[in-house]
Design a protein around this motif. Structure first.
Motif, PDB file in Angstrom:
ATOM      1  N   THR A 136       0.816  -1.216   0.000  1.00 16.10           N
ATOM      2  CA  THR A 136       0.000   0.000   0.000  1.00 16.10           C
ATOM      3  C   THR A 136       0.849   1.266   0.000  1.00 16.10           C
ATOM      4  O   THR A 136       0.518   2.250  -0.647  1.00 16.10           O
ATOM      5  N   TRP A 137       1.950   1.270   0.777  1.00 13.59           N
ATOM      6  CA  TRP A 137       2.909   2.361   0.784  1.00 13.59           C
ATOM      7  C   TRP A 137       4.292   1.776   0.615  1.00 13.59           C
ATOM      8  O   TRP A 137       4.472   0.556   0.702  1.00 13.59           O
ATOM      9  N   PHE A 140       5.588  -1.000   3.053  1.00 13.03           N
ATOM     10  CA  PHE A 140       4.513  -1.547   3.873  1.00 13.03           C
ATOM     11  C   PHE A 140       3.672  -2.500   3.018  1.00 13.03           C
ATOM     12  O   PHE A 140       3.221  -2.127   1.927  1.00 13.03           O
ATOM     13  N   ARG A 141       3.462  -3.713   3.526  1.00 15.07           N
ATOM     14  CA  ARG A 141       2.622  -4.686   2.837  1.00 15.07           C
ATOM     15  C   ARG A 141       1.446  -5.072   3.723  1.00 15.07           C
ATOM     16  O   ARG A 141       1.577  -5.157   4.938  1.00 15.07           O
ATOM     17  N   MET A 142       0.301  -5.324   3.097  1.00 16.51           N
ATOM     18  CA  MET A 142      -0.905  -5.695   3.820  1.00 16.51           C
ATOM     19  C   MET A 142      -1.508  -6.940   3.181  1.00 16.51           C
ATOM     20  O   MET A 142      -1.338  -7.189   1.977  1.00 16.51           O
ATOM     21  N   SER A 175      -4.018  -3.355 -10.161  1.00 17.96           N
ATOM     22  CA  SER A 175      -3.508  -4.076 -11.324  1.00 17.96           C
ATOM     23  C   SER A 175      -2.957  -5.434 -10.884  1.00 17.96           C
ATOM     24  O   SER A 175      -2.401  -5.557  -9.786  1.00 17.96           O
ATOM     25  N   PRO A 176      -3.075  -6.456 -11.700  1.00 16.54           N
ATOM     26  CA  PRO A 176      -2.602  -7.793 -11.311  1.00 16.54           C
ATOM     27  C   PRO A 176      -1.121  -7.834 -10.977  1.00 16.54           C
ATOM     28  O   PRO A 176      -0.706  -8.611 -10.112  1.00 16.54           O
ATOM     29  N   GLU A 177      -0.304  -7.007 -11.635  1.00 12.76           N
ATOM     30  CA  GLU A 177       1.135  -7.041 -11.373  1.00 12.76           C
ATOM     31  C   GLU A 177       1.513  -6.377 -10.051  1.00 12.76           C
ATOM     32  O   GLU A 177       2.659  -6.481  -9.607  1.00 12.76           O
ATOM     33  N   GLU A 178       0.579  -5.720  -9.385  1.00 14.52           N
ATOM     34  CA  GLU A 178       0.877  -5.050  -8.127  1.00 14.52           C
ATOM     35  C   GLU A 178       0.646  -5.932  -6.905  1.00 14.52           C
ATOM     36  O   GLU A 178       0.909  -5.502  -5.777  1.00 14.52           O
TER      37      GLU A 178
END
Length: 226
Positions: A136-137, A140-142, A175-178
């Motif tokens: 998200t930032w 930082f992963r969620m 997007s799928p790649e994100e």
């Protein structure tokens, strides 16, 4: 002292969930045994089938049979209602129930929260699918979940639950790649979210065994070198 405290904590972590589960099951069983009518299944009825047994034993067996009958009847009723909801009439009735429940301010919150939780757990359509990581930032992963839906421009629709209440959250279109798919089941990812991150304790212990160094051990080694 710390070793004794740690051993006590590990024993409590192992035993407490079992005790709580047994207590809840016993409470539910006692409630069902007390509310189910004993007109047909009672101690007097079982005396014909099993003569010579004590009244206490017959009453316990009768209570168990009443609970079993009630659960079976409830399961058949829910299955029948599920079959009806797949028809046009069932969809109309479901829409009327939703409309009526959403008109009452107090009931609306409870109804929608319980319905969302039930659909998330047992629903065949719209059920949470593959768990993914989303950055998200920067840094930082969620944890989020695929919903199986995509937008018209090809973005993947994700549900990002809050912790520890997974009945609320955010709908994201990315997007799928994100996104990065995780090598774990939906139950494992939900456990981590519901437990506010503590559900990864087993994985953390495995990582330590595989060679991840604890900060405290590093500081001790440095003191020894000095």
């Amino acid at each position: 002292m710390s070793s004794v405290k740690g051993d006590f904590g590990r024993g409590l972590i192992l035993i407490l969930p079992i005790l709580v589960t047994v207590f809840l099951l016993y409470t539910l069983y006692s409630f069902l045994a007390s509310v189910t009518p004993g007109i047909i299944l009672n101690a007097d009825t079982l005396e014909i089938v099993a003569p010579g047994t004590s009244e206490f034993a017959r009453e316990r067996v009768a209570g168990f049979l009443r609970v079993l009958t009630f659960v079976g009847f409830l399961a058949l009723t829910m299955y029948a209602i599920g079959q009806v909801t797949e028809t046009t009439t069932g969809e109309l009735l479901e829409g009327l129930v939703d409309y009526a429940a959403n008109r009452v301010p107090g009931i609306r919150v409870i109804y929608n929260a319980s319905k969302t939780a039930t659909e998330t757990t047992f629903g065949s359509e719209g059920t949470l699918q593959t768990p993914v990581k989303l950055e998200t930032w920067d840094g930082f992963r969620m944890t989020a979940f695929k919903t199986g839906r995509t937008t018209r421009d090809g973005r993947v629709t994700l549900f990002l639950p809050t912790s520890p209440n997974i009945t609320t959250g955010f709908i994201l279109e990315v997007s799928p790649e994100e996104i990065t798919e995780l090598d774990e089941t939906v139950e494992e990812a939900l456990t981590r979210v519901v437990s506010a991150g503590f559900g990864d304790a087993d994985r953390a212990e495995t990582d330590l065994e595989d060679g991840v160094t604890v900060v405290g051990e590093l500081q001790t080694d440095r003191k020894r070198q000095q």
